[in-house]
Scaffold this motif. Structure first.
Motif, mmCIF file in Angstrom:
data_model
loop_
_atom_site.group_PDB
_atom_site.id
_atom_site.type_symbol
_atom_site.label_atom_id
_atom_site.label_comp_id
_atom_site.label_asym_id
_atom_site.label_seq_id
_atom_site.Cartn_x
_atom_site.Cartn_y
_atom_site.Cartn_z
ATOM 1 N N UNK A 10 1.146 -1.339 0.021
ATOM 2 C CA UNK A 10 0.115 0.174 -0.199
ATOM 3 C C UNK A 10 0.941 1.937 -0.090
ATOM 4 N N UNK A 11 1.941 0.918 -0.091
ATOM 5 C CA UNK A 11 3.147 2.240 -0.287
ATOM 6 C C UNK A 11 3.324 3.092 0.878
ATOM 7 N N UNK A 12 3.108 2.317 2.369
ATOM 8 C CA UNK A 12 3.789 3.032 3.366
ATOM 9 C C UNK A 12 5.714 3.016 3.777
ATOM 10 N N UNK A 13 5.674 1.529 3.057
ATOM 11 C CA UNK A 13 7.232 1.400 2.781
ATOM 12 C C UNK A 13 7.466 1.242 1.296
ATOM 13 N N UNK A 14 7.914 2.217 1.031
ATOM 14 C CA UNK A 14 8.741 2.062 0.141
ATOM 15 C C UNK A 14 10.252 1.220 -0.828
#
Ligand code: ZN
Length: 114
Positions: A10-14
């Motif tokens: 979900x993009x919280x961690x790249x």
């Protein structure tokens, strides 16, 4: 859900992705055990045991995805191994979100279990 895979999805961690499809992502394992150690992770959250008859299509997509990544990394010439762990006895580090380990880049041991 807040496991690390869902955070990456979900993009919280790249994280740099090795490859991505509609229903999955492929990333390098942060603790590789072989020269190539990629994780194929479904975007749907759930443990292996939570996947059932209604997920046959997605389960097949994960194997096809692993094959695509293996070919992208030229492992289709030398070979590779796919592993799915579940539960305490498997010593999986992340148990609640299914993922397929793609291992290769060297001659692997002939024993699946020790
Ligand atoms: Zn998850």
């Amino acid at each position: 859900m807040s496991d690390i895979f869902c955070k990456i999805i979900n993009g919280e961690i790249s994280t740099e992705k090795v490859d991505e499809g509609d229903s999955w992502i492929a990333i390098n394992d942060i603790h590789p055990v072989t020269p190539v150690h990629v994780l194929i992770i479904p975007k749907k959250h759930g443990s292996l045991q939570e996947y059932g008859d209604s997920d046959k299509g997605l389960l097949g997509e994960l194997i096809a995805a692993a094959n695509r990544v293996a070919k992208k990394l030229s492992l289709d010439k030398t070979g590779y191994r796919l592993i799915i762990n579940y539960g305490e006895d498997s010593q999986a580090h992340i148990m609640d979100h299914l993922h397929v380990h793609l291992l290769g880049g060297k001659r692997l041991g002939s024993k699946l279990v020790r």
